[in-house]
Design a protein around this motif. Structure first.
Motif, PDB file in Angstrom:
ATOM      1  N   ILE A 117       0.827  -1.313  -0.066  1.00 12.32           N
ATOM      2  CA  ILE A 117      -0.080   0.033   0.008  1.00 12.32           C
ATOM      3  C   ILE A 117       0.708   1.331   0.075  1.00 12.32           C
ATOM      4  N   LEU A 118       1.941   1.157   1.013  1.00  7.32           N
ATOM      5  CA  LEU A 118       2.928   2.369   1.019  1.00  7.32           C
ATOM      6  C   LEU A 118       3.371   2.590  -0.678  1.00  7.32           C
ATOM      7  N   ASP A 119       3.639   1.649  -1.143  1.00  5.03           N
ATOM      8  CA  ASP A 119       4.408   1.608  -2.582  1.00  5.03           C
ATOM      9  C   ASP A 119       3.449   2.224  -3.577  1.00  5.03           C
ATOM     10  N   LYS A 120       2.193   1.929  -3.593  1.00  2.00           N
ATOM     11  CA  LYS A 120       1.037   2.761  -4.213  1.00  2.00           C
ATOM     12  C   LYS A 120       1.061   3.949  -4.134  1.00  2.00           C
ATOM     13  N   LEU A 121       1.449   4.588  -3.060  1.00  5.70           N
ATOM     14  CA  LEU A 121       1.565   6.034  -2.521  1.00  5.70           C
ATOM     15  C   LEU A 121       2.943   6.372  -2.752  1.00  5.70           C
ATOM     16  N   GLY A 122       3.874   5.898  -3.519  1.00  5.37           N
ATOM     17  CA  GLY A 122       5.237   6.326  -3.754  1.00  5.37           C
ATOM     18  C   GLY A 122       6.228   6.374  -2.724  1.00  5.37           C
ATOM     19  N   ILE A 123       5.856   5.402  -1.709  1.00  8.33           N
ATOM     20  CA  ILE A 123       6.777   5.243  -0.649  1.00  8.33           C
ATOM     21  C   ILE A 123       7.434   4.180  -0.625  1.00  8.33           C
ATOM     22  N   ALA A 124       8.904   4.060  -0.796  1.00  5.65           N
ATOM     23  CA  ALA A 124       9.563   2.756  -0.727  1.00  5.65           C
ATOM     24  C   ALA A 124      10.077   2.535   0.618  1.00  5.65           C
ATOM     25  N   VAL A 125       9.625   1.455   1.250  1.00  2.89           N
ATOM     26  CA  VAL A 125      10.211   0.856   2.301  1.00  2.89           C
ATOM     27  C   VAL A 125      10.535  -0.621   2.293  1.00  2.89           C
ATOM     28  N   ARG A 126      11.164  -1.075   3.323  1.00  2.00           N
ATOM     29  CA  ARG A 126      11.476  -2.490   3.086  1.00  2.00           C
ATOM     30  C   ARG A 126      10.518  -3.250   4.048  1.00  2.00           C
ATOM     31  N   THR A 127      10.191  -4.480   3.439  1.00  2.00           N
ATOM     32  CA  THR A 127       9.368  -5.415   4.441  1.00  2.00           C
ATOM     33  C   THR A 127       9.770  -6.781   4.546  1.00  2.00           C
ATOM     34  N   ILE A 182      16.222 -12.906  14.687  1.00  2.00           N
ATOM     35  CA  ILE A 182      15.537 -11.905  15.366  1.00  2.00           C
ATOM     36  C   ILE A 182      13.811 -11.771  15.172  1.00  2.00           C
ATOM     37  N   MET A 183      13.540 -12.212  13.834  1.00  2.00           N
ATOM     38  CA  MET A 183      12.122 -12.222  13.799  1.00  2.00           C
ATOM     39  C   MET A 183      11.613 -13.470  14.662  1.00  2.00           C
ATOM     40  N   ASP A 184      12.403 -14.596  14.898  1.00  2.00           N
ATOM     41  CA  ASP A 184      11.841 -15.532  15.480  1.00  2.00           C
ATOM     42  C   ASP A 184      11.800 -15.305  16.897  1.00  2.00           C
ATOM     43  N   TYR A 185      12.812 -14.378  17.410  1.00  2.00           N
ATOM     44  CA  TYR A 185      12.622 -14.253  18.740  1.00  2.00           C
ATOM     45  C   TYR A 185      11.239 -13.386  19.279  1.00  2.00           C
ATOM     46  N   PHE A 186      10.774 -12.301  18.350  1.00  2.28           N
ATOM     47  CA  PHE A 186       9.729 -11.595  18.585  1.00  2.28           C
ATOM     48  C   PHE A 186       8.522 -12.495  18.053  1.00  2.28           C
ATOM     49  N   LYS A 187       8.745 -13.592  17.444  1.00  2.53           N
ATOM     50  CA  LYS A 187       7.541 -14.517  17.039  1.00  2.53           C
ATOM     51  C   LYS A 187       6.748 -13.932  15.948  1.00  2.53           C
ATOM     52  N   ILE A 188       7.468 -13.247  15.030  1.00  2.00           N
ATOM     53  CA  ILE A 188       6.818 -12.539  13.788  1.00  2.00           C
ATOM     54  C   ILE A 188       7.419 -12.847  12.646  1.00  2.00           C
ATOM     55  N   ALA A 189       6.859 -12.870  11.546  1.00  2.00           N
ATOM     56  CA  ALA A 189       7.283 -13.095  10.225  1.00  2.00           C
ATOM     57  C   ALA A 189       8.407 -11.927   9.663  1.00  2.00           C
ATOM     58  N   GLY A 190       8.102 -10.837   9.861  1.00  6.02           N
ATOM     59  CA  GLY A 190       8.845  -9.782   9.477  1.00  6.02           C
ATOM     60  C   GLY A 190       8.333  -8.228  10.076  1.00  6.02           C
ATOM     61  N   THR A 191       8.909  -7.408   9.525  1.00  6.05           N
ATOM     62  CA  THR A 191       8.321  -6.001   9.929  1.00  6.05           C
ATOM     63  C   THR A 191       8.585  -5.169   8.952  1.00  6.05           C
ATOM     64  N   VAL A 192       7.929  -3.995   8.879  1.00  5.67           N
ATOM     65  CA  VAL A 192       7.990  -3.064   8.102  1.00  5.67           C
ATOM     66  C   VAL A 192       9.336  -1.957   8.438  1.00  5.67           C
ATOM     67  N   ARG A 193      10.079  -1.718   7.445  1.00  4.37           N
ATOM     68  CA  ARG A 193      11.341  -0.938   7.812  1.00  4.37           C
ATOM     69  C   ARG A 193      11.416   0.343   7.121  1.00  4.37           C
ATOM     70  N   ALA A 194      11.550   1.443   7.700  1.00  2.90           N
ATOM     71  CA  ALA A 194      11.925   2.782   7.340  1.00  2.90           C
ATOM     72  C   ALA A 194      13.343   3.190   7.672  1.00  2.90           C
ATOM     73  N   SER A 195      14.085   3.435   6.781  1.00  3.45           N
ATOM     74  CA  SER A 195      15.289   3.668   6.913  1.00  3.45           C
ATOM     75  C   SER A 195      15.795   4.911   6.145  1.00  3.45           C
ATOM     76  N   PHE A 196      16.608   5.980   6.660  1.00  5.49           N
ATOM     77  CA  PHE A 196      16.949   7.160   6.563  1.00  5.49           C
ATOM     78  C   PHE A 196      18.572   7.350   5.927  1.00  5.49           C
ATOM     79  N   ALA A 197      18.383   8.483   5.250  1.00  2.48           N
ATOM     80  CA  ALA A 197      19.819   8.860   4.606  1.00  2.48           C
ATOM     81  C   ALA A 197      20.015  10.319   4.663  1.00  2.48           C
ATOM     82  N   VAL A 198      20.911  11.038   4.235  1.00  2.77           N
ATOM     83  CA  VAL A 198      21.283  12.405   4.491  1.00  2.77           C
ATOM     84  C   VAL A 198      20.176  13.103   3.634  1.00  2.77           C
ATOM     85  N   TYR A 199      19.409  12.575   2.714  1.00  2.00           N
ATOM     86  CA  TYR A 199      18.856  13.522   1.561  1.00  2.00           C
ATOM     87  C   TYR A 199      17.306  13.296   2.072  1.00  2.00           C
TER      88      TYR A 199
END
Length: 408
Positions: free
Chosen positions: A352-362, A370-387
């Motif tokens: 859904i974020l991609d349809k809005l032009g937003i590139a994140v990693r899932t 790490i995911m097994d520790y939290f008992k989840i399949a994955g997360t949504v990850r937003a990560s930043f750069a200088v721009y």
């Protein structure tokens, strides 16, 4: 204050639209975008030089060699290595870790019943090569545990470290959670209690804050060029010269020999012993230009801006009811990893974020433990750069709210 308009103008890819919306690129932990200055250097190499290095007396080969060795010197200063020949060009962090894993195995540094220590927060590239080394040698792998905040429980090292410990390999920053690990304390404990070599995975740290490998006192440090605004397929493996001199090479072939006969081959000196074959010359030269780009802004300025983005992004996202940020209470940089309550598949949010032009990693971000520790399949990850900008974070927040409404 950074001149963000000027910085963003150097990244032509940021001007495009995705799905009819202005691109908001928040997948920088996966790879950064590349400034014009880096692209121009890469293009110039192929347009005007394009020759192999270290092997020719003709002018183009000499030019290529000079440019690539200048880049090596820039990177030496960037991480404050003592010598430029301690800087080995690779194709990325993964190859750098495999290089040392195979070199240590080939050099009989690791034997049956020896121990290798990593942490729960590692990327697969800092897990699998050590598992493979344990399989080849009969060594044992031990994993520093973490708590529910993503903080490593390093006191266990006081119990674990011994003469059996041969390698301690940890990342400086978690790619999945953004947690900054206490590597200074880890290194201090290792030096006090064992003769183990220490490898630091700097893939997620070198782009966010200043690196000084001499002050850090690590034995090896690895990172990828494509995380620091350089082309893909580039990377750096740093090692203390006195250790590298003793190690057997990882790859055999051209460039890494001193004398080759059918009876016996002797190896070249550093850094060439570990740089078999034709390197990514254009990419390696462009990596020096990426260092120039970061230095032109100032590492401390980059760090300050990205820390402000992180704080603002976390504050705004936590205003969304039912949103959970992982490792929220840990010291972090560059990354916000989250899920929405009641929405079990992170990729649905990402689409859904991609349809809005937003590139994140899932997904699991190559950190399935790490995911097994939290008992989840994955997360949504937003990560930043200088721009990245605060306005882009606002767009992300509104996009997450829309995804929540659609999927809830």
């Amino acid at each position: 204050m950074l001149d963000l308009q000027n910085i963003r103008s150097q990244f032509p890819i940021l001007n495009q639209q995705v799905n009819g919306k202005p691109l908001v690129y928040l997948d920088n932990a996966a790879t950064s975008q590349k400034p014009i200055s880096v692209l121009n250097v890469w293009e110039k190499y192929y347009k005007e030089i394009n020759a192999n290095v270290h092997r020719g007396i003709h002018t183009l080969s000499q030019l290529a060699t000079a440019e690539m060795e200048l880049s090596r010197q820039k990177i030496q200063k960037f991480i404050n290595a003592k010598h430029d020949y301690e800087v080995i060009f690779t194709k990325g962090t993964t190859e750098g870790i495999n290089l040392i894993a195979y070199a240590l195995g080939n050099s009989n540094w690791v034997k049956k019943d020896d121990e290798i220590i990593i942490s729960y927060l590692e990327h697969h590239s800092n897990i699998v090569p050590w598992q493979m080394l344990c399989e080849r040698t009969g060594a044992k792998l031990r994993v520093i545990p973490m708590d529910e905040n993503g903080i490593l429980q390093i006191d266990i090292l006081d119990e674990w470290l011994s003469e059996k410990t041969k390698i301690v390999s940890v990342n400086q920053v978690s790619n999945a959670l953004g947690v900054i690990n206490p590597i200074e304390e880890i290194i201090k404990k290792v030096r006090k209690n064992s003769d183990a070599y220490i490898l630091i995975d700097g893939a997620q740290s070198v782009v966010h804050f200043e690196i000084d490998v001499q002050k850090m006192d690590c034995d090896f440090f690895v990172f990828s060029g494509h995380k620091i605004y350089a082309p893909m397929g580039t990377g750096i493996f740093y090692g203390k010269s006195e250790i590298l001199e003793k190690l057997q090479p990882f790859h055999g072939g051209g460039e890494m020999i001193s004398v080759c006969t059918f009876d016996k081959t002797t190896y070249a000196g550093l850094p060439f012993k570990f740089e078999a074959g034709t390197p990514n010359v254009g990419g390696n030269i462009a990596m020096g230009a990426a260092v120039d780009f970061m230095n032109s802004i100032g590492i401390s300025n980059i760090q300050k801006h990205e820390d402000e983005l992180l704080a603002y992004g976390q504050k705004k996202l936590l205003e969304i009811e039912g949103l959970k940020i992982y490792a929220e209470k840990a010291k972090r940089t560059g990354v916000i990893s989250f899920n929405l309550e009641g929405i079990g598949i992170a990729s649905d949010v990402g689409m859904i974020l991609d349809k809005l032009g937003i590139a994140v990693r899932t997904g699991h971000h190559c950190t399935q433990p790490i995911m097994d520790y939290f008992k989840i399949a994955g997360t949504v990850r937003a990560s930043f750069a200088v721009y990245n900008t605060f306005d882009e974070i606002d767009v992300l927040v509104e996009g997450v709210k829309k995804a929540q409404r659609m999927l809830g």
